[in-house]
Structures are given as C-alpha cells and as structure tokens.
Design a protein around this motif. Sequence first.
Motif, PDB file in Angstrom:
ATOM      1  N   GLY A 178       0.794  -1.223   0.000  1.00 59.89           N
ATOM      2  CA  GLY A 178       0.000   0.000   0.000  1.00 59.89           C
ATOM      3  C   GLY A 178       0.822   1.267   0.000  1.00 59.89           C
ATOM      4  N   THR A 179       2.147   1.151  -0.178  1.00 61.46           N
ATOM      5  CA  THR A 179       3.031   2.325  -0.215  1.00 61.46           C
ATOM      6  C   THR A 179       3.778   2.357  -1.537  1.00 61.46           C
ATOM      7  OG1 THR A 179       5.027   1.273   0.678  1.00 61.46           O
ATOM      8  CG2 THR A 179       3.378   2.032   2.271  1.00 61.46           C
ATOM      9  N   ALA A 180       4.546   3.420  -1.731  1.00 63.55           N
ATOM     10  CA  ALA A 180       5.361   3.527  -2.937  1.00 63.55           C
ATOM     11  C   ALA A 180       6.441   2.457  -2.988  1.00 63.55           C
ATOM     12  CB  ALA A 180       6.001   4.916  -3.007  1.00 63.55           C
ATOM     13  N   ALA A 181       6.695   1.820  -1.864  1.00 63.70           N
ATOM     14  CA  ALA A 181       7.722   0.774  -1.798  1.00 63.70           C
ATOM     15  C   ALA A 181       7.146  -0.627  -1.904  1.00 63.70           C
ATOM     16  CB  ALA A 181       8.505   0.914  -0.495  1.00 63.70           C
ATOM     17  N   ALA A 182       5.911  -0.752  -2.278  1.00 67.03           N
ATOM     18  CA  ALA A 182       5.264  -2.070  -2.313  1.00 67.03           C
ATOM     19  C   ALA A 182       6.000  -3.039  -3.232  1.00 67.03           C
ATOM     20  CB  ALA A 182       3.809  -1.920  -2.747  1.00 67.03           C
ATOM     21  N   GLY A 183       6.589  -2.541  -4.310  1.00 64.99           N
ATOM     22  CA  GLY A 183       7.297  -3.412  -5.237  1.00 64.99           C
ATOM     23  C   GLY A 183       8.798  -3.396  -5.079  1.00 64.99           C
TER      24      GLY A 183
END
Length: 289
Positions: free
Chosen positions: A201-206
């Motif tokens: 759910g964040t910009a770091a999910a991937g």
Amino acid sequence: MAGAPAGGPGPGRFRSAAPAGRPVVSFAEPELSGARTRSRVGPRTAAAATCLVLGLGLIGGAAAGSWFTGDGGDDDGRTAYSAAGALWHSVPVDQLFPSSVQGTGAGPGGADRTWTRIAVAPDGGCAHAFDPLLARALAPAGCRRLLRATYTDATQTYVTTVGLLFTKADPAAMAALAARFRDERLDRRADLMPRPYAAAGTAAAGFGDRQRASWTLSVLTDAPVVAYAVTGWADGRVVDAPQPAADAVRAGAGTAPAQAGLGNEAKGLADRIERRLRKTVGTATETPA
C-alpha cells in the motif's frame, strides 16, 4: 520500540588507578653528636620538598575530582557505548527515523533532498533481512535488534530502506568487524547487500531484492550498531547491475544508478540517520547541570 528483553553489552566501567601512596622523602642525613640526633636541612632542600608535597596534593586532588565528576575519557566512552546499545527500546521511533528528513546538498551536484517516511518495520530479529553471505559476515557481532524504515523522495521516484542493526558485540569485536569490512571491502560487494523493507500500500510495495540499485553499509566502532541503506526506483524496475553508493556518487560514474542519483539517495539518507543516532546517544549521556 519495546517488545523484547532490554540489555546491551554493558561493558565494565574503568577508572584511572589511584596513586600508590606518597613517596618517602628524606630531607637530609642525620648528624650524630653524642647522644643527640639532629636533622640538618638547607634552604634549597626545604623549598624542593615543599614543591614536591604541593605537587602531589594538586595531582591527587585533580584525580579525585575526575572520579567524582565523571570526567574520565575511557569511562565516558564506555557509558556512551552502552547507552547506544539500549536505544532500540528506550527512544521513540520518530527520534531515530523521523517522519521527514532534510538532505541539504545531498543530491547530485549538491542539490537538496527531502525524504518522507512511508513505512516502519516492526522491530525484531535479523532473520531474512540480509543476503545469506552478508548475514554470515555480520554473525560474529550477533543480532540484538533490527530497526528499519523506508522513505521516498519528494517526487516519489525513489524508495530507500534505512536500517540500524543493534549488535551484541563489545567495542573490540565491533572494531574487528569494521576492520574486516574495510580491509576486505565487503561493503562494496553486490552479494553482501542488505534487503529492502517493502510495505504493502506504499510507494515501496514493489521494492524487492531485484529492485535494489545502490546501497551503503557502515560498521560503527563507538556504538554496537551497523547502519545501512539500500535504494531503488519506486516503479519496481529490475536492476541488473547494482552499484555501491561510494562508487555511484563519484564524479564521472556512468552506470544507471549513478546517473539517476540513487547512490546519493542511499548515502545521503544513511548519513543523516547515523548522525541522528549519534546525537541521540550524546543527549542520553549528558550529565544534568
């Protein structure tokens, strides 16, 4: 960051040894005259003796003062080391990983950076936090607690995980570990990279292992801590040739991580989190006036 048994390495406190006693001073050889014994003391000898006694008094007073006020350098260093080892459970998360970090001059060409925290990992052990070879290299220091947070830049183009590994090692063991990493350049090896913390759910999910583009790792010697950061693109692109931040920030570096400024992201954020750690240690060991 409570939730685990407290306790640091707790090295012993050392104090300077007390003087072994005042020397015996003989002012003059006695002169025997019949049944009476009389000491004969010249003016120069008396003056020298007075200076000696006064000097011993000053030295003794200074030593006693340092014991009572805690001015001993070795003692202060050991106190700071122990305090640093206990920070993981004694300070709020915002003190170590603030919600926003200013990176004045931290970007390529001295550009400013601002990083925003988007996720904080639950504090815990070191299992699965490092590539296997890095875990093996850090094993001699032990793992007391691992704290991690992930940040993104102002444009949400990059994501960076920063970590503080609190070890079980004493100062000698940390010095030995730091020397090994320096001498063998272990902090430059791509098979010794720390892993990112990807939060759903964040910009770091991937942000996974294959997205790592640049990293930095520092073994501290004045605290039982290993500080690191690893960075990548926020769009989840795979990086075939990650580059250590120390190389990526060099002038003329032409790799994709270097050209994108990812080395600056990792190094800039890691440096500032490490400074906050040192500042927090200093505050924790200040003697109230």
